[in-house]
Write an enzyme that holds these catalytic residues in place. Structure first.
Site, mmCIF file in Angstrom:
data_model
loop_
_atom_site.group_PDB
_atom_site.id
_atom_site.type_symbol
_atom_site.label_atom_id
_atom_site.label_comp_id
_atom_site.label_asym_id
_atom_site.label_seq_id
_atom_site.Cartn_x
_atom_site.Cartn_y
_atom_site.Cartn_z
ATOM 1 N N HIS A 12 -5.588 0.764 -1.829
ATOM 2 C CA HIS A 12 -5.817 -0.727 -1.496
ATOM 3 C C HIS A 12 -5.446 -1.479 -2.580
ATOM 4 C CE1 HIS A 12 -9.279 0.482 1.493
ATOM 5 N NE2 HIS A 12 -8.175 0.579 1.909
ATOM 6 N N ASP A 38 -8.986 1.879 8.384
ATOM 7 C CA ASP A 38 -9.048 3.042 7.946
ATOM 8 C C ASP A 38 -10.105 4.024 8.797
ATOM 9 O OD1 ASP A 38 -7.550 2.414 5.904
ATOM 10 O OD2 ASP A 38 -9.229 2.216 4.162
ATOM 11 N N HIS A 70 -4.128 6.792 0.289
ATOM 12 C CA HIS A 70 -3.443 5.601 0.220
ATOM 13 C C HIS A 70 -4.072 4.462 -0.613
ATOM 14 C CE1 HIS A 70 -6.933 4.365 3.085
ATOM 15 N NE2 HIS A 70 -6.509 3.089 3.001
ATOM 16 N N GLU A 102 0.824 -1.114 -0.041
ATOM 17 C CA GLU A 102 -0.099 -0.146 -0.004
ATOM 18 C C GLU A 102 1.060 1.246 0.077
ATOM 19 O OE1 GLU A 102 -3.110 0.246 2.871
ATOM 20 O OE2 GLU A 102 -3.968 -1.656 2.268
#
Length: 132
Positions: free
Chosen positions: A83, A94, A81, A23
């Protein structure tokens, strides 16, 4: 709420996610007023967990990025970020981060999809993304 981001910045984030086995993560700096935030800078921060399933930004790099942005009159307006192999929607992990950082969370996947979200109380609200 609306987040305004340059197309080239969003493309950089998505391309990094597509080319990474872990990630990716970072911060969005800019200005915000009311229901509109404008992203002026994207800053990648190393994922200190080196994980394909979760991220934590390297703390010292976060502090440096925040100090640098604040010196130029910018504020943290978002976290981003990726996934991998799952939709770009907030996970349970999250949600914990969204409680700590009550800013827009931009999530991308490794297929070019993205979404932006804020946590209001205990509810997730999707944020419109305007690309300029």
């Amino acid at each position: 709420m609306m987040m305004v981001i340059r197309g080239e910045d969003l493309k950089r984030i998505i391309k990094a996610a597509e080319n990474s086995r872990i990630e990716i993560c970072g911060m969005l700096f800019g200005r915000g007023s009311g229901e509109r935030i404008e992203v002026e800078e994207v800053r990648f921060i190393p994922n200190r967990l080196n994980s394909a399933e979760k991220f934590e930004m390297e703390p010292l790099e976060m502090v440096r990025a925040i100090d640098d942005a604040e010196a130029r009159g910018l504020q943290v307006v978002g976290i981003f970020h990726s996934h991998l192999k799952c939709p770009p929607r907030p996970s349970g992990r999250d949600l914990k981060g969204m409680n700590l950082w009550p800013v827009v969370w931009l999530i991308v996947d490794d297929r070019g999809n993205y979404g932006a979200y804020v946590l209001e109380g205990d509810k997730i609200r999707e944020v419109k993304v305007k690309i300029v």
